[in-house]
Motif scaffolding. Sequence first.
Motif, PDB file in Angstrom:
ATOM      1  N   SER A  51      -7.949   9.912   8.592  1.00 37.80           N
ATOM      2  CA  SER A  51      -7.189   9.877   7.329  1.00 37.80           C
ATOM      3  C   SER A  51      -5.770   9.377   7.556  1.00 37.80           C
ATOM      4  O   SER A  51      -5.231   8.623   6.739  1.00 37.80           O
ATOM      5  N   LEU A  52      -5.163   9.779   8.661  1.00 36.10           N
ATOM      6  CA  LEU A  52      -3.797   9.322   8.960  1.00 36.10           C
ATOM      7  C   LEU A  52      -3.751   7.828   9.259  1.00 36.10           C
ATOM      8  O   LEU A  52      -2.747   7.170   8.991  1.00 36.10           O
ATOM      9  N   THR A  53      -4.847   7.277   9.783  1.00 36.74           N
ATOM     10  CA  THR A  53      -4.857   5.839  10.057  1.00 36.74           C
ATOM     11  C   THR A  53      -4.746   5.033   8.767  1.00 36.74           C
ATOM     12  O   THR A  53      -4.291   3.889   8.790  1.00 36.74           O
ATOM     13  N   ASP A  54      -5.144   5.620   7.645  1.00 39.26           N
ATOM     14  CA  ASP A  54      -5.025   4.923   6.360  1.00 39.26           C
ATOM     15  C   ASP A  54      -3.560   4.664   6.029  1.00 39.26           C
ATOM     16  O   ASP A  54      -3.191   3.579   5.591  1.00 39.26           O
ATOM     17  N   TRP A  55      -2.736   5.653   6.263  1.00 36.94           N
ATOM     18  CA  TRP A  55      -1.294   5.462   6.025  1.00 36.94           C
ATOM     19  C   TRP A  55      -0.723   4.469   7.034  1.00 36.94           C
ATOM     20  O   TRP A  55       0.030   3.568   6.672  1.00 36.94           O
ATOM     21  N   LEU A  56      -1.137   4.613   8.298  1.00 35.79           N
ATOM     22  CA  LEU A  56      -0.567   3.792   9.366  1.00 35.79           C
ATOM     23  C   LEU A  56      -0.899   2.310   9.206  1.00 35.79           C
ATOM     24  O   LEU A  56      -0.017   1.460   9.326  1.00 35.79           O
ATOM     25  N   ASP A  57      -2.160   1.996   8.898  1.00 33.94           N
ATOM     26  CA  ASP A  57      -2.499   0.574   8.785  1.00 33.94           C
ATOM     27  C   ASP A  57      -1.796  -0.080   7.602  1.00 33.94           C
ATOM     28  O   ASP A  57      -1.328  -1.213   7.686  1.00 33.94           O
ATOM     29  N   GLY A  58      -1.669   0.649   6.505  1.00 35.39           N
ATOM     30  CA  GLY A  58      -0.959   0.109   5.346  1.00 35.39           C
ATOM     31  C   GLY A  58       0.514  -0.117   5.637  1.00 35.39           C
ATOM     32  O   GLY A  58       1.090  -1.154   5.270  1.00 35.39           O
ATOM     33  N   TYR A  59       1.123   0.845   6.319  1.00 36.74           N
ATOM     34  CA  TYR A  59       2.541   0.719   6.673  1.00 36.74           C
ATOM     35  C   TYR A  59       2.767  -0.486   7.580  1.00 36.74           C
ATOM     36  O   TYR A  59       3.665  -1.298   7.357  1.00 36.74           O
ATOM     37  N   LEU A  60       1.933  -0.612   8.618  1.00 38.70           N
ATOM     38  CA  LEU A  60       2.086  -1.724   9.555  1.00 38.70           C
ATOM     39  C   LEU A  60       1.860  -3.075   8.872  1.00 38.70           C
ATOM     40  O   LEU A  60       2.584  -4.037   9.134  1.00 38.70           O
ATOM     41  N   ALA A  61       0.866  -3.139   8.002  1.00 37.73           N
ATOM     42  CA  ALA A  61       0.566  -4.400   7.313  1.00 37.73           C
ATOM     43  C   ALA A  61       1.739  -4.833   6.439  1.00 37.73           C
ATOM     44  O   ALA A  61       2.141  -6.005   6.452  1.00 37.73           O
ATOM     45  N   ARG A  62       2.301  -3.882   5.687  1.00 36.98           N
ATOM     46  CA  ARG A  62       3.433  -4.228   4.812  1.00 36.98           C
ATOM     47  C   ARG A  62       4.698  -4.531   5.605  1.00 36.98           C
ATOM     48  O   ARG A  62       5.413  -5.488   5.319  1.00 36.98           O
ATOM     49  N   ALA A  63       4.982  -3.744   6.633  1.00 36.44           N
ATOM     50  CA  ALA A  63       6.222  -3.897   7.398  1.00 36.44           C
ATOM     51  C   ALA A  63       6.252  -5.189   8.215  1.00 36.44           C
ATOM     52  O   ALA A  63       7.323  -5.753   8.439  1.00 36.44           O
ATOM     53  N   ASN A  64       5.082  -5.644   8.657  1.00 35.32           N
ATOM     54  CA  ASN A  64       5.032  -6.810   9.541  1.00 35.32           C
ATOM     55  C   ASN A  64       4.423  -8.055   8.903  1.00 35.32           C
ATOM     56  O   ASN A  64       4.233  -9.056   9.578  1.00 35.32           O
ATOM     57  N   GLY A  65       4.105  -7.975   7.617  1.00 33.38           N
ATOM     58  CA  GLY A  65       3.505  -9.118   6.947  1.00 33.38           C
ATOM     59  C   GLY A  65       2.105  -9.423   7.441  1.00 33.38           C
ATOM     60  O   GLY A  65       1.687 -10.579   7.471  1.00 33.38           O
ATOM     61  N   TRP A  66       1.355  -8.375   7.833  1.00 30.79           N
ATOM     62  CA  TRP A  66       0.002  -8.561   8.350  1.00 30.79           C
ATOM     63  C   TRP A  66      -1.049  -8.356   7.264  1.00 30.79           C
ATOM     64  O   TRP A  66      -2.169  -7.926   7.543  1.00 30.79           O
ATOM     65  N   ILE A  67      -0.718  -8.616   6.043  1.00 29.19           N
ATOM     66  CA  ILE A  67      -1.664  -8.423   4.941  1.00 29.19           C
ATOM     67  C   ILE A  67      -2.645  -9.588   4.934  1.00 29.19           C
ATOM     68  O   ILE A  67      -2.249 -10.750   4.883  1.00 29.19           O
ATOM     69  N   THR A  68      -3.935  -9.253   5.018  1.00 22.62           N
ATOM     70  CA  THR A  68      -4.990 -10.277   5.061  1.00 22.62           C
ATOM     71  C   THR A  68      -6.055  -9.950   4.020  1.00 22.62           C
ATOM     72  O   THR A  68      -6.145  -8.816   3.536  1.00 22.62           O
ATOM     73  N   SER A  69      -6.867 -10.940   3.707  1.00 23.62           N
ATOM     74  CA  SER A  69      -7.992 -10.711   2.791  1.00 23.62           C
ATOM     75  C   SER A  69      -8.946  -9.677   3.384  1.00 23.62           C
ATOM     76  O   SER A  69      -9.470  -8.816   2.674  1.00 23.62           O
ATOM     77  N   PHE A  70      -9.154  -9.740   4.699  1.00 28.55           N
ATOM     78  CA  PHE A  70     -10.014  -8.747   5.353  1.00 28.55           C
ATOM     79  C   PHE A  70      -9.469  -7.342   5.132  1.00 28.55           C
ATOM     80  O   PHE A  70     -10.208  -6.430   4.776  1.00 28.55           O
ATOM     81  N   GLY A  71      -8.169  -7.172   5.331  1.00 28.15           N
ATOM     82  CA  GLY A  71      -7.561  -5.862   5.165  1.00 28.15           C
ATOM     83  C   GLY A  71      -7.657  -5.355   3.737  1.00 28.15           C
ATOM     84  O   GLY A  71      -7.914  -4.170   3.497  1.00 28.15           O
ATOM     85  N   LYS A  72      -7.475  -6.262   2.774  1.00 27.90           N
ATOM     86  CA  LYS A  72      -7.552  -5.866   1.362  1.00 27.90           C
ATOM     87  C   LYS A  72      -8.944  -5.356   1.000  1.00 27.90           C
ATOM     88  O   LYS A  72      -9.087  -4.503   0.138  1.00 27.90           O
ATOM     89  N   ILE A  73      -9.960  -5.904   1.666  1.00 28.92           N
ATOM     90  CA  ILE A  73     -11.330  -5.488   1.380  1.00 28.92           C
ATOM     91  C   ILE A  73     -11.755  -4.319   2.271  1.00 28.92           C
ATOM     92  O   ILE A  73     -12.322  -3.335   1.798  1.00 28.92           O
ATOM     93  N   ALA A  74     -11.472  -4.409   3.577  1.00 27.77           N
ATOM     94  CA  ALA A  74     -11.940  -3.397   4.528  1.00 27.77           C
ATOM     95  C   ALA A  74     -11.231  -2.056   4.351  1.00 27.77           C
ATOM     96  O   ALA A  74     -11.853  -1.007   4.533  1.00 27.77           O
TER      97      ALA A  74
END
Length: 195
Positions: A51-74
């Motif tokens: 459950s904590l990884t949900d917060w972590l992956d979102g934070y990292l994606a937004r902070a580092n510009g790592w937002i991808t189509s895969f991430g939006k779906i997965a």
Amino acid sequence: MVRTVPVVNPANAITALRLVLVPVFLVFGALSDFIHDGWRMAACLVFLVASLTDWLDGYLARANGWITSFGKIADPIADKALTGAALVLLSVYDRLPWWVTFVILLREVGITLMRFWVIRYGVIAASRGGKVKTVLQIAAIAWYLWPWPEALVGVGPWLMGAALVATVGTGADYVVRVIALRRKGRRAEQEDAQA
């Protein structure tokens, strides 16, 4: 120059880890048979880490510009897989009524499908209520998983009741926002077609 974001990045790796933790959680929960405290604790801890990884992956994606189509779906799929697995496990072992599991899963799957339905028009950010809903669901599920002394077991239904109210309420709000986004997107498409 448009920056290309690689699909293989730390945020997506954490999302993938959450997906891998779902079967681990289920195995620990099944091994516990809800009578072996050690396995119940292990299942609860895996659930909380996932459950904590949900917060972590979102934070990292937004902070580092790592937002991808895969991430939006997965990401939403991983969230729903974890929550769904936990709720079904609790209902299978008669810790949670099936109707509660059904209502929460119906909302979660329905909203995920609606996200995909309007993804070409934009992404609807999680509302404050949605974040509260998520915290309440995690707290309630974790409470049911952990082998509390008999005197504290009664807290679980109150937590799950609060999670259920938040789940239904934020689901209705999300439907309204999805419809508004789709209408706006369709209008923009029509205007582009006429131009």
